[in-house]
Enzyme design. Structure first.
Site, PDB file in Angstrom:
ATOM      1  N   GLY A 265       4.085  -6.250   0.881  1.00  0.00           N
ATOM      2  CA  GLY A 265       3.504  -5.355   1.889  1.00  0.00           C
ATOM      3  C   GLY A 265       3.986  -5.658   3.294  1.00  0.00           C
ATOM      4  O   GLY A 265       4.438  -4.771   4.023  1.00  0.00           O
ATOM      5  N   ARG A 266       3.918  -6.927   3.704  1.00  0.00           N
ATOM      6  CA  ARG A 266       4.280  -7.261   5.083  1.00  0.00           C
ATOM      7  C   ARG A 266       5.785  -7.267   5.313  1.00  0.00           C
ATOM      8  O   ARG A 266       6.240  -7.498   6.428  1.00  0.00           O
ATOM      9  CB  ARG A 266       3.647  -8.593   5.498  1.00  0.00           C
ATOM     10  CG  ARG A 266       3.956  -9.754   4.594  1.00  0.00           C
ATOM     11  CD  ARG A 266       3.042 -10.934   4.905  1.00  0.00           C
ATOM     12  NE  ARG A 266       3.138 -11.991   3.903  1.00  0.00           N
ATOM     13  CZ  ARG A 266       2.485 -11.995   2.749  1.00  0.00           C
ATOM     14  NH1 ARG A 266       1.714 -10.982   2.421  1.00  0.00           N
ATOM     15  NH2 ARG A 266       2.603 -13.007   1.899  1.00  0.00           N
TER      16      ARG A 266
ATOM     17  N   GLU B  80      -0.122 -14.640   7.030  1.00  0.00           N
ATOM     18  CA  GLU B  80      -0.380 -14.260   5.640  1.00  0.00           C
ATOM     19  C   GLU B  80       0.637 -14.946   4.720  1.00  0.00           C
ATOM     20  O   GLU B  80       0.373 -15.196   3.554  1.00  0.00           O
ATOM     21  CB  GLU B  80      -0.307 -12.739   5.478  1.00  0.00           C
ATOM     22  CG  GLU B  80      -1.156 -12.217   4.334  1.00  0.00           C
ATOM     23  CD  GLU B  80      -1.378 -10.718   4.381  1.00  0.00           C
ATOM     24  OE1 GLU B  80      -2.543 -10.303   4.435  1.00  0.00           O
ATOM     25  OE2 GLU B  80      -0.400  -9.954   4.357  1.00  0.00           O
TER      26      GLU B  80
ATOM     27  N   HIS C 263      -1.378 -13.224  33.766  1.00  0.00           N
ATOM     28  CA  HIS C 263      -2.600 -13.040  34.559  1.00  0.00           C
ATOM     29  C   HIS C 263      -3.837 -13.272  33.703  1.00  0.00           C
ATOM     30  O   HIS C 263      -4.936 -12.853  34.081  1.00  0.00           O
ATOM     31  CB  HIS C 263      -2.620 -11.638  35.167  1.00  0.00           C
ATOM     32  CG  HIS C 263      -1.474 -11.429  36.106  1.00  0.00           C
ATOM     33  ND1 HIS C 263      -1.587 -11.575  37.468  1.00  0.00           N
ATOM     34  CD2 HIS C 263      -0.167 -11.143  35.864  1.00  0.00           C
ATOM     35  CE1 HIS C 263      -0.405 -11.366  38.039  1.00  0.00           C
ATOM     36  NE2 HIS C 263       0.475 -11.108  37.081  1.00  0.00           N
TER      37      HIS C 263
ATOM     38  N   LYS D 201       1.152   0.841  -0.852  1.00  0.00           N
ATOM     39  CA  LYS D 201       1.939   0.347  -1.985  1.00  0.00           C
ATOM     40  C   LYS D 201       1.168   0.567  -3.282  1.00  0.00           C
ATOM     41  O   LYS D 201       1.708   1.077  -4.254  1.00  0.00           O
ATOM     42  CB  LYS D 201       2.235  -1.143  -1.754  1.00  0.00           C
ATOM     43  CG  LYS D 201       3.022  -1.802  -2.843  1.00  0.00           C
ATOM     44  CD  LYS D 201       3.402  -3.223  -2.446  1.00  0.00           C
ATOM     45  CE  LYS D 201       3.921  -3.991  -3.646  1.00  0.00           C
ATOM     46  NZ  LYS D 201       4.333  -5.359  -3.307  1.00  0.00           N
TER      47      LYS D 201
ATOM     48  N   LYS E 283     -12.705  -9.007   0.150  1.00  0.00           N
ATOM     49  CA  LYS E 283     -12.639  -7.640  -0.410  1.00  0.00           C
ATOM     50  C   LYS E 283     -13.626  -7.510  -1.555  1.00  0.00           C
ATOM     51  O   LYS E 283     -14.363  -6.541  -1.682  1.00  0.00           O
ATOM     52  CB  LYS E 283     -11.239  -7.375  -0.999  1.00  0.00           C
ATOM     53  CG  LYS E 283     -10.204  -6.892  -0.044  1.00  0.00           C
ATOM     54  CD  LYS E 283      -8.995  -6.419  -0.887  1.00  0.00           C
ATOM     55  CE  LYS E 283      -7.706  -6.598  -0.152  1.00  0.00           C
ATOM     56  NZ  LYS E 283      -6.528  -6.338  -0.957  1.00  0.00           N
TER      57      LYS E 283
ATOM     58  N   GLU F 116      -9.514   1.116   2.468  1.00  0.00           N
ATOM     59  CA  GLU F 116      -9.477   1.712   3.807  1.00  0.00           C
ATOM     60  C   GLU F 116      -8.570   2.942   3.825  1.00  0.00           C
ATOM     61  O   GLU F 116      -8.941   4.012   4.319  1.00  0.00           O
ATOM     62  CB  GLU F 116      -8.953   0.699   4.825  1.00  0.00           C
ATOM     63  CG  GLU F 116      -9.866  -0.479   5.081  1.00  0.00           C
ATOM     64  CD  GLU F 116      -9.577  -1.666   4.180  1.00  0.00           C
ATOM     65  OE1 GLU F 116      -9.072  -1.461   3.046  1.00  0.00           O
ATOM     66  OE2 GLU F 116      -9.857  -2.805   4.594  1.00  0.00           O
TER      67      GLU F 116
HETATM   68  C1  G6Q Z   1       0.828  -7.570   2.926  1.00  0.00           C
HETATM   69  C2  G6Q Z   1      -0.421  -7.412   2.226  1.00  0.00           C
HETATM   70  C3  G6Q Z   1      -1.345  -6.356   2.812  1.00  0.00           C
HETATM   71  C4  G6Q Z   1      -1.073  -4.940   2.342  1.00  0.00           C
HETATM   72  C5  G6Q Z   1      -2.281  -4.079   2.664  1.00  0.00           C
HETATM   73  C6  G6Q Z   1      -2.101  -2.642   2.274  1.00  0.00           C
HETATM   74  O1  G6Q Z   1       1.709  -8.293   2.593  1.00  0.00           O
HETATM   75  O2  G6Q Z   1      -0.155  -7.207   0.893  1.00  0.00           O
HETATM   76  O3  G6Q Z   1      -1.379  -6.356   4.211  1.00  0.00           O
HETATM   77  O4  G6Q Z   1       0.081  -4.440   2.927  1.00  0.00           O
HETATM   78  O5  G6Q Z   1      -3.404  -4.609   2.035  1.00  0.00           O
HETATM   79  O6  G6Q Z   1      -1.863  -2.531   0.903  1.00  0.00           O
HETATM   80  P1  G6Q Z   1      -1.369  -1.190   0.281  1.00  0.00           P
HETATM   81  O7  G6Q Z   1      -0.036  -0.859   0.857  1.00  0.00           O
HETATM   82  O8  G6Q Z   1      -1.328  -1.396  -1.195  1.00  0.00           O
HETATM   83  O9  G6Q Z   1      -2.368  -0.136   0.675  1.00  0.00           O
END
Ligand code: G6Q
Length: 549
Positions: free
Chosen positions: A268-269, A354, A385, A207, A513, A213
């Site tokens: 994001g989620r 989250e 199990h 996003k 972070k 990462e």
């Molecule tokens: C979700 C968070 C988080 C996000 C990641 C990746 O709600 O905001 O999990 O999706 O940190 O972020 P980017 O899509 O910006 O790389």
């Protein structure tokens, strides 16, 4: 607005909670003593949600519904779906539901109807995914792209990965779609090990297009590609991007026609419904992605229109509040009896923890009530199990969600019948248990000597009264999966409204972070660590550096 725990409706629920002796037992409820609460089972968007295995009477359930009404839940639902600024800390709407609206719907953000733009992006996704699947998209050397590596993390990974794994069974699968999220190089190196750069497409999904990462993985993937194909020009043919940051995708070198955008009001989620779902369309076809959206939209309509007491996400949300805030249950297990849903618990963990893992209410004050639980799970029957021992006989009560479909998409002999029998048996066993007397009599009937039967009875007894919800559907089609995921999104929202917290921000991921950024130079440099690190971190840095040298 009055704080939740100051409401008389909150106190009414708390009084029921304190009166544990009077909670009906699940054996009593199974015998209809007292009559079970009204929301036994509700049907929504092709899912049947059975909530009869909770120790609630009608009066208790009604008290929870009254609490929802007192928290103005219907108005909150309207506000969410209308695009109100429900994410007040980040001053944004949370309009993931707009992403699954039909073409003729109207959904306004700041006066602008965003549905046409959403469908324009969907059309571009369809064209691109269809062309790649058909082998019409060629790489730098003129060979069709046949492998896809999706680079993203968190919300830009968990949703699409979970859906791709869920929908793959029984699907024509012309492309090999892989996911790389971890900054641990092992993830990328292993994913690329047997790939031919000439036929590999990378999708960089971020996003912000700044996530450490993802951008590290994208840079390494770019270097791998350019190194193998001998030219920077290869990037245009082998990279696509999904982002809200179009300037950064251009700087990276992604061709504009390969960039798929979405807006910042998609959290994001909650983003698998946006262009972040591109790998879904690539892996299982655009039609299935569209059907997934349609299934989620059907659940949105149910959420928007069903009365509180017959509204599936509302009922599940009320149960969630009951267990976390009143019944003292710190965790919640999700057990899909479907191997293809093996990543559902991980997706739900992010969605729930989250969103509702918060301790400050909308008024900026600390909450005085427990909020989101720890969510965990594994597919059944495997979990049986492993950790089911604790669910049946441990000292903690863990509410469980069982999820199962009547029909398998990959039928084979009696496998599915066995799966169904296990799913149903587990929830029944948790509910009814087995008394020590029953355990002893069973052993005596099997010829166990009486002193041995008496000795073992306490170990072989099951307390029962362990609550669960069972969600069943006909088959795990894209529509049903979409409905299931939207059910959980809305359930989490309902809980946030009752708890008076903002489920759409995630400030809790920032501190680590920031500190990782501060530590990087100390790990890179040959100088001793300096700066604001505590003695433990300093000692660990020194140890790691000694070994790295
Ligand atoms: C979700 C968070 C988080 C996000 C990641 C990746 O709600 O905001 O999990 O999706 O940190 O972020 P980017 O899509 O910006 O790389």
């Amino acid at each position: 607005m009055i704080r939740p725990d100051q409401l008389p409706e909150w106190s009414a629920v708390a009084r029921f909670a304190a009166d544990r002796e009077r909670w009906p037992t699940l054996r009593d409820l199974a015998a209809d003593r007292p009559p079970r609460h009204r929301a036994l089972r509700v049907e929504a968007a092709g899912l049947v949600v059975d909530t009869s295995r909770h120790r609630l009477t009608d009066a208790m359930f009604d008290a929870l519904v009254a609490l929802a009404a007192a928290r103005a839940l219907p108005a909150a639902i309207d506000g969410l779906l209308r695009g109100d600024v429900v994410n007040h800390t980040e001053r944004r709407a949370a309009l993931h539901t707009a992403l699954r609206c039909p073409r003729d719907a109207v959904c306004r953000v700041d006066g602008e109807n965003v549905v046409p733009e959403i469908h324009a992006t969907l059309e571009r996704l369809r064209d691109f995914a269809t062309a790649v699947r058909a082998g019409r998209v060629l790489g730098h050397t003129g060979r069709p792209l046949r492998h896809v590596v999706h680079l993203g993390i968190g919300g830009s990974d968990l949703g699409p990965l979970m859906v791709v794994d869920a929908l793959r069974p029984g699907c024509p699968d012309p492309l090999d779609v892989r996911f790389v999220s971890n900054v641990d190089a092992t993830h990328l190196v292993e994913a690329l090990r047997d790939l031919d750069p000439a036929t590999t497409l990378f999708v960089v999904a971020s996003k912000t297009f700044t996530t450490q990462e993802t951008m590290t993985n994208a840079a390494s993937a770019r270097a791998w590609l350019v190194d193998a194909l001998g030219s920077d020009a290869a990037v245009r043919a082998h990279f696509a991007a999904v982002s809200t940051n179009l300037a950064a995708t251009a700087t990276f070198g992604v061709a504009p026609e390969r960039v798929f955008g979405f807006r910042d009001w998609v959290g994001g989620r909650y983003s698998l419904w946006s262009a972040i779902g591109l790998p879904i369309a690539l892996a299982v076809g655009f039609e299935r992605f569209e059907a997934l959206l349609a299934g989620a939209h059907a659940m949105d309509r149910h959420f928007a229109t069903a009365p509180l007491a017959q509204n599936a996400p509302v009922i599940l949300g009320l149960l969630g509040v009951w267990y976390a805030s009143f019944a003292g249950c710190a965790t919640h297990a999700v057990i899909p009896y479907d191997q293809s849903l093996h990543r559902l618990p991980a997706w739900l963990q992010q969605l729930d923890m989250e969103s509702n893992g918060k301790r400050v209410a909308r008024d900026g004050q600390r909450v005085d009530w427990s909020t989101g639980p720890v969510v965990w799970g594994e597919p059944g029957t495997n979990g049986q199990h492993a950790f089911f021992q604790l669910l049946h006989q441990g000292t903690q009560i863990v509410p469980v969600d069982f999820i199962v479909a009547a029909r398998s998409r990959t039928p084979l002999g009696r496998h599915h019948t066995l799966l169904l029998a296990n799913c149903l048996a587990q929830s029944q066993a948790l509910a009814l248990g087995k008394t020590p007397v029953e355990a002893r009599d069973e052993m005596l009937a099997a010829g166990v000597p009486s002193d041995e039967a008496a000795r073992l009875a306490p170990y072989r007894a099951f307390p029962g009264d362990r609550p669960s919800t069972t969600i069943v559907t006909d088959t795990l089609s894209p529509q049903r999966l979409g409905a299931l995921l939207a059910l959980h999104e809305h359930r989490v929202f309902v809980q946030s409204v009752l708890w008076d917290i903002n489920p759409f921000d995630q400030w809790g991921v920032e501190l680590g972070k920031q500190m990782a950024g501060d530590l990087l130079p100390q790990l890179d440099s040959s100088e001793p660590p300096a700066g604001p690190v505590d003695p433990t971190t300093r000692a660990l840095v020194e140890q790691l550096r000694a070994w790295r040298e």
